[in-house]
Motif scaffolding. Structure first.
Motif, PDB file in Angstrom:
ATOM      1  N   ASP A  55      43.795   6.712  85.024  1.00 24.80           N
ATOM      2  CA  ASP A  55      44.042   6.905  83.664  1.00 24.80           C
ATOM      3  C   ASP A  55      44.624   5.602  82.957  1.00 24.80           C
ATOM      4  O   ASP A  55      45.413   5.206  82.785  1.00 24.80           O
ATOM      5  CB  ASP A  55      44.860   8.349  83.232  1.00 24.80           C
ATOM      6  CG  ASP A  55      44.919   8.543  81.701  1.00 24.80           C
ATOM      7  OD1 ASP A  55      44.339   7.946  81.039  1.00 24.80           O
ATOM      8  OD2 ASP A  55      45.521   9.655  81.410  1.00 24.80           O
ATOM      9  N   ASN A 113      39.639   7.595  83.391  1.00 25.85           N
ATOM     10  CA  ASN A 113      39.772   7.977  81.833  1.00 25.85           C
ATOM     11  C   ASN A 113      39.990   6.649  81.204  1.00 25.85           C
ATOM     12  O   ASN A 113      41.078   5.876  81.281  1.00 25.85           O
ATOM     13  CB  ASN A 113      40.888   8.685  81.631  1.00 25.85           C
ATOM     14  CG  ASN A 113      41.150   9.198  80.058  1.00 25.85           C
ATOM     15  OD1 ASN A 113      40.519   8.576  79.357  1.00 25.85           O
ATOM     16  ND2 ASN A 113      42.278  10.011  79.890  1.00 25.85           N
ATOM     17  N   LEU A 119      32.311   9.172  91.543  1.00 19.74           N
ATOM     18  CA  LEU A 119      33.216   9.553  90.408  1.00 19.74           C
ATOM     19  C   LEU A 119      32.483  11.023  90.014  1.00 19.74           C
ATOM     20  O   LEU A 119      31.367  11.117  89.922  1.00 19.74           O
ATOM     21  CB  LEU A 119      32.766   8.452  89.250  1.00 19.74           C
ATOM     22  CG  LEU A 119      33.554   7.363  88.928  1.00 19.74           C
ATOM     23  CD1 LEU A 119      33.130   6.641  87.602  1.00 19.74           C
ATOM     24  CD2 LEU A 119      34.905   7.880  88.790  1.00 19.74           C
ATOM     25  N   ARG A 120      33.126  11.907  89.615  1.00 16.83           N
ATOM     26  CA  ARG A 120      32.789  13.206  89.173  1.00 16.83           C
ATOM     27  C   ARG A 120      33.056  13.054  87.628  1.00 16.83           C
ATOM     28  O   ARG A 120      32.497  14.149  87.039  1.00 16.83           O
ATOM     29  CB  ARG A 120      33.626  14.140  90.035  1.00 16.83           C
ATOM     30  CG  ARG A 120      33.182  14.372  91.309  1.00 16.83           C
ATOM     31  CD  ARG A 120      33.876  15.320  92.171  1.00 16.83           C
ATOM     32  NE  ARG A 120      33.875  16.719  91.621  1.00 16.83           N
ATOM     33  CZ  ARG A 120      32.783  17.615  91.579  1.00 16.83           C
ATOM     34  NH1 ARG A 120      32.046  17.316  92.204  1.00 16.83           N
ATOM     35  NH2 ARG A 120      33.051  18.711  91.164  1.00 16.83           N
ATOM     36  N   GLU A 121      34.109  12.582  87.001  1.00 14.59           N
ATOM     37  CA  GLU A 121      34.549  12.518  85.605  1.00 14.59           C
ATOM     38  C   GLU A 121      34.769  11.276  85.015  1.00 14.59           C
ATOM     39  O   GLU A 121      35.440  10.318  85.407  1.00 14.59           O
ATOM     40  CB  GLU A 121      35.912  13.374  85.388  1.00 14.59           C
ATOM     41  CG  GLU A 121      36.300  13.586  84.072  1.00 14.59           C
ATOM     42  CD  GLU A 121      37.504  14.582  84.107  1.00 14.59           C
ATOM     43  OE1 GLU A 121      38.409  14.295  82.749  1.00 14.59           O
ATOM     44  OE2 GLU A 121      37.609  15.318  84.821  1.00 14.59           O
ATOM     45  N   LEU A 122      33.993  10.935  84.099  1.00 18.01           N
ATOM     46  CA  LEU A 122      34.240   9.682  83.339  1.00 18.01           C
ATOM     47  C   LEU A 122      34.474  10.019  81.864  1.00 18.01           C
ATOM     48  O   LEU A 122      33.586  10.475  81.156  1.00 18.01           O
ATOM     49  CB  LEU A 122      33.083   8.773  83.585  1.00 18.01           C
ATOM     50  CG  LEU A 122      32.745   7.418  82.926  1.00 18.01           C
ATOM     51  CD1 LEU A 122      34.171   6.635  83.238  1.00 18.01           C
ATOM     52  CD2 LEU A 122      31.591   6.701  83.339  1.00 18.01           C
ATOM     53  N   GLN A 123      35.648   9.522  81.212  1.00 25.42           N
ATOM     54  CA  GLN A 123      35.851   9.659  79.855  1.00 25.42           C
ATOM     55  C   GLN A 123      35.966   8.503  79.401  1.00 25.42           C
ATOM     56  O   GLN A 123      36.704   7.502  79.787  1.00 25.42           O
ATOM     57  CB  GLN A 123      37.367  10.391  79.932  1.00 25.42           C
ATOM     58  CG  GLN A 123      37.614  11.798  80.299  1.00 25.42           C
ATOM     59  CD  GLN A 123      36.668  13.021  79.683  1.00 25.42           C
ATOM     60  OE1 GLN A 123      36.667  12.682  78.562  1.00 25.42           O
ATOM     61  NE2 GLN A 123      36.441  13.973  80.372  1.00 25.42           N
ATOM     62  N   SER A 163      47.000   8.896  92.392  1.00 29.44           N
ATOM     63  CA  SER A 163      46.752   9.170  91.141  1.00 29.44           C
ATOM     64  C   SER A 163      47.706   8.091  90.400  1.00 29.44           C
ATOM     65  O   SER A 163      49.032   7.965  90.579  1.00 29.44           O
ATOM     66  CB  SER A 163      47.243  10.590  90.775  1.00 29.44           C
ATOM     67  OG  SER A 163      46.971  10.760  89.360  1.00 29.44           O
ATOM     68  N   GLU A 174      37.525   9.301  91.763  1.00 30.12           N
ATOM     69  CA  GLU A 174      36.742  10.684  91.177  1.00 30.12           C
ATOM     70  C   GLU A 174      36.774  10.968  89.615  1.00 30.12           C
ATOM     71  O   GLU A 174      35.892  11.321  89.078  1.00 30.12           O
ATOM     72  CB  GLU A 174      37.060  11.905  91.952  1.00 30.12           C
ATOM     73  CG  GLU A 174      36.861  12.091  93.257  1.00 30.12           C
ATOM     74  CD  GLU A 174      37.289  13.282  93.975  1.00 30.12           C
ATOM     75  OE1 GLU A 174      37.630  14.129  93.114  1.00 30.12           O
ATOM     76  OE2 GLU A 174      37.187  13.373  95.440  1.00 30.12           O
ATOM     77  N   ARG A 175      38.132  10.469  89.143  1.00 33.07           N
ATOM     78  CA  ARG A 175      38.503  10.451  87.958  1.00 33.07           C
ATOM     79  C   ARG A 175      38.774   9.291  87.210  1.00 33.07           C
ATOM     80  O   ARG A 175      39.697   8.732  87.621  1.00 33.07           O
ATOM     81  CB  ARG A 175      39.339  11.775  87.521  1.00 33.07           C
ATOM     82  CG  ARG A 175      38.742  13.096  87.946  1.00 33.07           C
ATOM     83  CD  ARG A 175      39.790  14.189  87.583  1.00 33.07           C
ATOM     84  NE  ARG A 175      40.779  13.921  88.548  1.00 33.07           N
ATOM     85  CZ  ARG A 175      40.985  14.628  89.980  1.00 33.07           C
ATOM     86  NH1 ARG A 175      39.918  15.074  90.237  1.00 33.07           N
ATOM     87  NH2 ARG A 175      41.820  14.301  90.779  1.00 33.07           N
ATOM     88  N   ASN A 209      31.375  15.457  84.826  1.00 29.22           N
ATOM     89  CA  ASN A 209      31.811  15.327  83.316  1.00 29.22           C
ATOM     90  C   ASN A 209      31.525  14.058  82.713  1.00 29.22           C
ATOM     91  O   ASN A 209      32.077  13.159  83.229  1.00 29.22           O
ATOM     92  CB  ASN A 209      33.406  16.117  83.270  1.00 29.22           C
ATOM     93  CG  ASN A 209      33.914  16.115  82.052  1.00 29.22           C
ATOM     94  OD1 ASN A 209      33.428  15.641  80.865  1.00 29.22           O
ATOM     95  ND2 ASN A 209      34.970  16.853  81.787  1.00 29.22           N
ATOM     96  N   ASP A 211      42.377   9.374  91.017  1.00 28.55           N
ATOM     97  CA  ASP A 211      42.544   9.699  89.531  1.00 28.55           C
ATOM     98  C   ASP A 211      43.143   8.306  88.784  1.00 28.55           C
ATOM     99  O   ASP A 211      44.350   8.282  89.219  1.00 28.55           O
ATOM    100  CB  ASP A 211      43.238  11.033  89.324  1.00 28.55           C
ATOM    101  CG  ASP A 211      43.208  11.411  87.894  1.00 28.55           C
ATOM    102  OD1 ASP A 211      42.950  10.750  87.005  1.00 28.55           O
ATOM    103  OD2 ASP A 211      43.748  12.560  87.697  1.00 28.55           O
TER     104      ASP A 211
END
Length: 416
Positions: free
Chosen positions: A50, A74, A95-99, A23, A71-72, A121, A48
């Motif tokens: 960010d 941002n 990837l499970r979450e893409l912001q 992360s 996976e995430r 997401n 992760d």
């Protein structure tokens, strides 16, 4: 700034040796550039990442192409990003979450996401996408959360929603979609939250929602919905939160909500609502949040509020309440937020009635006749953190004294 950039260089160099890192966050860092992102290529175990508000990373996402465990991601508010950047994400199939809200990405960029079958997401709020992008999004059948607020959507392409049967949360707020779009929403039976804020939705469109038995949150503020359409909501027994502010709902329409016994939050910022409508809601004893800002509720109507023993938040700002009305809510001891602003007839007596609401964290009695003398009644409110008494006969000096002597938890109080 030079020292900070040097620090980032050293830190990124240090990251190269941390191959097991899972992360990383560099939120709001302009020191992270496309060139410096080369360091991320060595973090093969990264899960992760960010990079929100990193405004100089255009061209840098290419260094993420080898991060197959990611996976995430941002990249919200990275308005430097373009369609070409998004192509670098096409191979990140884990990837499970893409912001990626507020990026300058168009339909062309969204086409690069069509292979990300594990996405759960996806946040595209404020991106420059149209209904054409729904052709690619419709293939992401694992999606549970989809935010398309403030995009460039119309009814064109909305038929593609029908394939997203797993969706639990759909945000279409601030788009030019109409009742015709909702025809393609009716089969999304797993929906728990639907946001149609400021869309061109009217009564006829709500018929398409009546089968969404799992719906808990419904945002209809600033739409063309009126009282007639509310009959379609009456069977949604799991509804917990409904926002009908700035709609054309009237007192007669509220009777159609009386069976929604699971309702916990109701926003009725509508000038058409009066005491009569409030009486119609008497059966909703489970309400914890009631917003009547702007509604024409008088002292007589506040007597109905005694039924709402579970209320934690109450807004009564229509300008028709006097001290007698405040007396009717003095036993709502679960209240933590109380907004009585704009009721110019309130006096120090109102504060006396409020003094027993010791759970209050926020109190607003602005634009009233409250004076310095009335401040003594607030001393028992030891949990109070926010107090607003703007445009009252209260001085900053006396408020400061109250803070220092009796209300040490106050962090926000006006006048300052």
């Amino acid at each position: 700034m030079w020292h900070y950039s040097l620090y980032i260089d050293v830190l990124l160099l240090f990251l190269i040796g941390l191959a097991n890192l899972t992360s990383v966050s560099f939120k709001k860092s302009n020191a992270v550039t496309a060139e410096r992102m080369k360091a991320f290529a060595h973090l093969a175990n990264l899960v992760d990442l960010d990079l929100e508000r990193c405004l100089k990373i255009h061209g840098g996402l290419v260094h993420l192409e080898g991060l197959k465990k990611l996976e995430r991601l941002n990249i919200n508010c990275c308005n430097c990003l373009r369609d070409s950047d998004i192509s670098s994400l096409s191979g990140l199939t884990n990837l499970r979450e893409l912001q990626m809200s507020s990026c300058k990405v168009t339909d062309i960029g969204i086409a690069h996401l069509k292979g990300l079958q594990n996405l759960v997401n996806l946040n595209l709020e404020g991106c420059l996408v149209t209904g054409a992008a729904l052709e690619f999004i419709s293939g992401l059948t694992s999606l549970l959360y989809l935010n398309l607020s403030r995009c460039c959507l119309t009814d064109d392409g909305c038929d593609k929603f029908t394939g997203l049967v797993k969706l639990k949360v759909l945000n279409l707020g601030f788009n030019n979609v109409t009742d015709s779009c909702l025809v393609h929403i009716k089969d999304l039976i797993n929906l728990e939250s639907l946001n149609l804020d400021s869309c061109k939705i009217g009564d006829d469109g709500l018929v398409n929602l009546k089968g969404l038995a799992q719906l808990r949150n419904l945002e209809l503020s600033d739409t063309e919905v009126g009282s007639i359409g509310l009959r379609y909501l009456s069977g949604l027994r799991n509804l917990e939160n409904v926002n009908l502010s700035f709609t054309m709902v009237t007192d007669s329409g509220l009777r159609k909500l009386s069976g929604l016994t699971s309702l916990k939050s109701l926003n009725l910022d509508c000038r058409q609502i009066t005491d009569v409508g409030l009486v119609a809601l008497a059966s909703l004893s489970g309400l914890t949040h009631l917003d009547l800002f702007g509604a024409r509720i008088t002292d007589a109507g506040t007597s109905c509020l005694r039924n709402f023993k579970n209320l934690r938040s109450l807004e009564l700002c229509g300008g028709y309440i006097t001290d007698a009305g405040v007396k009717n809510i003095k036993d709502l001891v679960s209240l933590t937020v109380l907004n009585l602003s704009q009721n110019s007839s309130l006096t120090d007596r109102a504060l006396e009635y409020v003094s027993g609401l010791t759970a209050l964290v926020s109190l607003n009695v602005s634009n009233s006749h409250v004076t310095n003398a009335g401040l003594q009644h607030l001393k028992p409110l030891k949990n109070l953190r926010s107090l607003s008494l703007e445009s009252c006969k209260v001085t900053a000096t006396e408020l400061k004294k109250l803070h220092l002597s009796s209300l040490p938890n106050l962090v926000n109080f006006r006048p300052e």
